[in-house]
Structures are given as structure tokens and as C-alpha cells.
Design a protein around this motif. Structure first.
Motif, mmCIF file in Angstrom:
data_model
loop_
_atom_site.group_PDB
_atom_site.id
_atom_site.type_symbol
_atom_site.label_atom_id
_atom_site.label_comp_id
_atom_site.label_asym_id
_atom_site.label_seq_id
_atom_site.Cartn_x
_atom_site.Cartn_y
_atom_site.Cartn_z
ATOM 1 N N ASP A 210 13.187 6.554 -5.078
ATOM 2 C CA ASP A 210 12.540 6.024 -3.886
ATOM 3 C C ASP A 210 11.252 6.788 -3.578
ATOM 4 N N ARG A 211 11.298 8.114 -3.684
ATOM 5 C CA ARG A 211 10.092 8.924 -3.469
ATOM 6 C C ARG A 211 9.036 8.609 -4.509
ATOM 7 N N ARG A 212 9.472 8.413 -5.753
ATOM 8 C CA ARG A 212 8.523 8.096 -6.815
ATOM 9 C C ARG A 212 7.794 6.781 -6.526
ATOM 10 N N LEU A 213 8.470 5.844 -5.899
ATOM 11 C CA LEU A 213 7.847 4.575 -5.543
ATOM 12 C C LEU A 213 6.848 4.724 -4.397
ATOM 13 N N GLY A 214 6.937 5.835 -3.661
ATOM 14 C CA GLY A 214 5.964 6.112 -2.612
ATOM 15 C C GLY A 214 6.506 6.058 -1.200
ATOM 16 N N PHE A 215 7.797 5.832 -1.040
ATOM 17 C CA PHE A 215 8.360 5.657 0.292
ATOM 18 C C PHE A 215 8.560 6.989 1.014
ATOM 19 N N GLY A 216 8.240 7.001 2.291
ATOM 20 C CA GLY A 216 8.681 8.046 3.191
ATOM 21 C C GLY A 216 9.964 7.602 3.856
ATOM 22 N N ILE A 217 10.783 8.558 4.267
ATOM 23 C CA ILE A 217 12.077 8.223 4.860
ATOM 24 C C ILE A 217 12.227 8.906 6.212
ATOM 25 N N VAL A 218 12.573 8.109 7.226
ATOM 26 C CA VAL A 218 13.007 8.617 8.520
ATOM 27 C C VAL A 218 14.440 8.142 8.695
ATOM 28 N N THR A 219 15.399 9.032 8.557
ATOM 29 C CA THR A 219 16.796 8.630 8.651
ATOM 30 C C THR A 219 17.192 8.373 10.095
ATOM 31 N N ASP B 35 0.874 -1.174 0.000
ATOM 32 C CA ASP B 35 0.000 0.000 0.000
ATOM 33 C C ASP B 35 0.911 1.224 0.000
ATOM 34 N N THR B 36 1.078 1.840 -1.144
ATOM 35 C CA THR B 36 2.093 2.880 -1.298
ATOM 36 C C THR B 36 1.753 4.187 -0.591
ATOM 37 N N GLU B 37 0.592 4.254 0.053
ATOM 38 C CA GLU B 37 0.295 5.407 0.902
ATOM 39 C C GLU B 37 0.811 5.202 2.318
ATOM 40 N N ALA B 38 1.368 4.011 2.593
ATOM 41 C CA ALA B 38 1.770 3.691 3.971
ATOM 42 C C ALA B 38 3.033 2.832 3.979
ATOM 43 N N ILE B 39 4.066 3.282 3.267
ATOM 44 C CA ILE B 39 5.336 2.558 3.256
ATOM 45 C C ILE B 39 6.453 3.514 3.647
ATOM 46 N N SER B 40 7.312 3.070 4.555
ATOM 47 C CA SER B 40 8.347 3.947 5.093
ATOM 48 C C SER B 40 9.631 3.181 5.367
ATOM 49 N N HIS B 41 10.752 3.853 5.115
ATOM 50 C CA HIS B 41 12.047 3.395 5.594
ATOM 51 C C HIS B 41 12.334 4.084 6.919
ATOM 52 N N VAL B 42 12.982 3.375 7.825
ATOM 53 C CA VAL B 42 13.412 3.960 9.096
ATOM 54 C C VAL B 42 14.874 3.590 9.329
ATOM 55 N N GLY B 43 15.689 4.605 9.638
ATOM 56 C CA GLY B 43 17.079 4.354 9.996
ATOM 57 C C GLY B 43 18.071 4.425 8.866
ATOM 58 N N THR B 44 17.633 4.888 7.695
ATOM 59 C CA THR B 44 18.540 4.934 6.548
ATOM 60 C C THR B 44 19.654 5.950 6.768
ATOM 61 N N ARG B 45 20.784 5.697 6.114
ATOM 62 C CA ARG B 45 21.945 6.565 6.257
ATOM 63 C C ARG B 45 23.011 6.104 5.276
ATOM 64 N N GLY B 46 24.116 6.827 5.237
ATOM 65 C CA GLY B 46 25.268 6.411 4.452
ATOM 66 C C GLY B 46 25.220 6.881 3.015
ATOM 67 N N PRO B 47 26.336 6.718 2.308
ATOM 68 C CA PRO B 47 26.444 7.186 0.918
ATOM 69 C C PRO B 47 25.517 6.417 -0.021
ATOM 70 N N LEU B 48 25.116 7.101 -1.095
ATOM 71 C CA LEU B 48 24.293 6.513 -2.141
ATOM 72 C C LEU B 48 25.038 6.587 -3.467
ATOM 73 N N TYR B 49 24.477 5.959 -4.487
ATOM 74 C CA TYR B 49 25.101 6.032 -5.813
ATOM 75 C C TYR B 49 24.889 7.394 -6.450
ATOM 76 N N GLY B 50 23.834 8.085 -6.039
ATOM 77 C CA GLY B 50 23.541 9.411 -6.560
ATOM 78 C C GLY B 50 22.221 9.909 -6.004
ATOM 79 N N LYS B 51 21.930 11.180 -6.217
ATOM 80 C CA LYS B 51 20.679 11.760 -5.710
ATOM 81 C C LYS B 51 19.464 11.096 -6.339
ATOM 82 N N LYS B 52 19.648 10.528 -7.512
ATOM 83 C CA LYS B 52 18.549 9.846 -8.195
ATOM 84 C C LYS B 52 18.000 8.688 -7.365
ATOM 85 N N ASP B 53 18.844 8.084 -6.531
ATOM 86 C CA ASP B 53 18.360 7.005 -5.664
ATOM 87 C C ASP B 53 17.205 7.487 -4.798
ATOM 88 N N LEU B 54 17.347 8.675 -4.228
ATOM 89 C CA LEU B 54 16.293 9.241 -3.384
ATOM 90 C C LEU B 54 15.077 9.643 -4.204
#
Length: 312
Positions: free
Chosen positions: A197-206, A175-194
Motif C-alpha cells: 500500500d505504501r509502495r502505491l503511494g497511499f498515506g494511512i490515517v487509521t 495523483d499519488t502524491e495526494a492519496i490517503s486512506h482514512v479509518g482503516t483497521r482490523g486484521p490483514l493477510y500480512g505485513k506485506k499488505d501495508l
């Protein structure tokens, strides 16, 4: 109910090595919750070894006790909880392994049993979500992890421990209205990763968000997003800082403490939890069982949350 062995009669270091020294699935007529191992790590991109996690977490769980004061519940008195053994999967073929895990999870849940699964690498979350969505439809997801795990491919392969949640969104099982990452951190391959991720519907709590906002504010935000939806919780043990979980395949500095993780999980009390997993423990890199102990307590709190849900 058949509960764990009495530690005043059988020392914790003796007896069968089931999770929390609980009965096996074949020793009961019906299980409300089964703790199941999936010893599979063919999907890892860095350090292997999570195939040995179910055995290590079971061993660490010998010290768990029947009453959980953090949630004020005795889960093994309220529900029949069992050790469901391990799902035997092909370590040489990811596609076949995914099908095997999905089939086994579906069979185990056929009579209403809920699963708390011990991985294994994070690849296993996809077939577990597929199985639970057959029962509940698209589910809310809380994904505790240092990493997004929404990349498209690794070396051209679509099924790895870094891709399960992109595949799950594509499958329509979240249910893409209620999906979240918690605890994310560290380097990514690029800003496009984020951006992806937003396009897929995820919220992020680092992990930094958790540190700055605190547990209570974090829990409030997550509960509002989830609501009454059926909820699946997936915990990659690398959500914890390497000081609290050195035994994992892709460690990242700056993570959450085990106390923060457990308190956030306890804050989910009363939500409609329908399944969970704890993955990415790699015992060969552990020290003094720090990571396995943390994972065993995470699994115990997840079982306790299921016990509270069924008792409402």
C-alpha cells in the motif's frame, strides 16, 4: 431551481422516492449535481446485498431537510441537484458492468454535472474514477474505509471490491502524491499488505489515529496533503463502527463514529471536490435503518460540499 417537495404540504413518507425527494434528472433542463445509484454487488468477497442500497438510502433520505447547519449552506437553493436514477448494469459480468458504469458516468458528466454516487459495492469506484479523470486528469483521493482495497486479486480476479484502488494507481488516474486512506483497521493477510500500500503511494490515517488525534488534527493533515488538487472522495460505509453501520458486507470492530466521519467531511470545505461515492450499504443486515440513515447524511454533506465549492 427546482428543490425537494415541501414537507409541510406532502408528508415525508409520501411522494416519489427520489434522493431527498428531489426532482428527477428528466424534470430539469440542466443539473449541477446528480445523485446516482449503482445497484451492483457482484464484486463482494463476503456478505452480498449492496445492490439494494440505492433504494434503501433514498428511502432513508426522506428526512433530510433543505438547510445544512453543519456547513451553513442550503445546497438545493445554490445548485440544481437531482436524482439521476440508477445505472442498470449486468450482475453476471464484472467487466461489462465496469464498462457500463464508466460510460454512464461519462455521459452524465458531459455537460459539467458533478456526481455523488450511491453504490453498490466498492468495485464501482474504479470506473467512476476513470470517468472523472477524463475530465480532470489524475485526481487526489480520500478513501474512507475499514480496509485498504489495494489488494491485487481475489481468487485470481483483478476486479473486485477489494482491488479498485490498486487498479486506479496502475491506470495512472490517481495523483499519488495526494492519496490517503482514512479509518482503516482490523486484521490483514500480512505485513506485506501495508508495504504494498505504501509502495502505491497511499498515506494511512487509521481509526485509532482519528480517535487519538481528533477530528481537527486529522483534517489539517488531509488538507495539507490534498492542497488545491481536484479531489475525489470515496466513502465505504464500513469505515464506521458496526454500532453505527451494522448493515454492511465486511464489518470490522473499532471504527469511527458517524459524528467523526461527518465532521471530517465538513472539514473539507473549500477543497476542489469533483466527485464522490458512498458504497457498501447492505440493507439486509441493517437494523432500524441505522446504516442507510448514516449513508444518506454522508451523501447530503457531500452534495453540500459541492454546493459550497461552486459558490466560492
Amino acid at each position: 431551481m427546482i428543490g425537494p417537495l415541501d414537507s409541510s404540504r406532502v408528508p415525508r413518507y409520501a411522494g416519489p422516492a427520489t434522493f431527498a425527494r428531489l426532482p428527477r434528472l428528466d424534470q430539469v433542463a440542466h443539473a449541477d449535481v446528480a445523485v446516482v445509484g449503482v445497484p451492483f454487488d457482484t464484486g463482494v468477497s463476503y456478505r452480498p446485498g449492496a445492490r439494494f442500497a440505492p433504494a434503501a438510502v433514498r428511502e432513508a433520505s426522506r428526512l433530510l431537510r433543505p438547510y445544512n447547519p453543519g456547513l451553513d449552506v442550503a445546497p438545493f437553493e445554490r445548485l440544481q441537484v437531482v436524482d439521476g436514477g440508477d445505472v442498470a448494469v449486468n450482475p453476471f459480468h464484472i467487466g461489462e458492468a465496469i464498462e457500463t458504469i464508466e460510460g454512464a458516468a461519462s455521459d452524465l458528466q458531459r455537460d459539467g454535472t458533478k456526481l455523488v454516487t450511491i453504490g453498490g459495492d466498492h468495485t464501482i469506484a474504479l470506473p467512476l474514477l476513470r470517468a472523472v479523470s477524463r475530465i480532470h486528469g489524475p485526481v487526489a483521493l480520500l478513501h474512507f474505509d475499514a480496509h485498504l482495497d489495494t489488494w491485487d486479486t481475489y481468487f485470481g480476479e483483478p476486479y473486485t471490491h477489494g482491488t479498485p484502488f490498486r487498479r486506479a494507481v496502475e491506470d495512472g488516474i490517481l495523483d499519488t502524491e495526494a492519496i490517503s486512506h482514512v479509518g482503516t483497521r482490523g486484521p490483514l493477510y500480512g505485513k506485506k499488505d501495508l508495504e504494498d500500500d505504501r509502495r502505491l503511494g497511499f498515506g494511512i490515517v487509521t481509526s485509532s489515529d482519528v480517535m487519538r488525534r481528533g477530528v481537527d488534527e486529522t483534517v489539517d493533515a488531509l488538507r495539507q496533503r490534498i492542497g488545491s488538487r481536484p479531489l475525489y472522495v470515496s466513502v465505504d460505509i464500513d469505515v464506521l463502527d458496526p454500532a453505527h453501520a451494522p448493515g454492511t458486507g465486511t464489518p470490522e470492530a473499532g471504527g469511527m463514529t458517524s459524528r467523526e466521519l461527518l465532521e471530517i467531511l465538513r472539514g473539507l470545505r473549500g477543497l476542489n471536490l469533483v466527485g464522490a461515492d458512498v458504497v457498501e450499504v447492505a440493507p439486509a443486515y441493517d437494523h432500524a435503518d441505522i446504516t442507510s440513515v448514516a449513508a444518506s447524511h454522508v451523501a447530503y454533506d457531500l452534495v453540500s460540499l459541492l454546493a459550497l465549492k461552486e459558490g466560492l
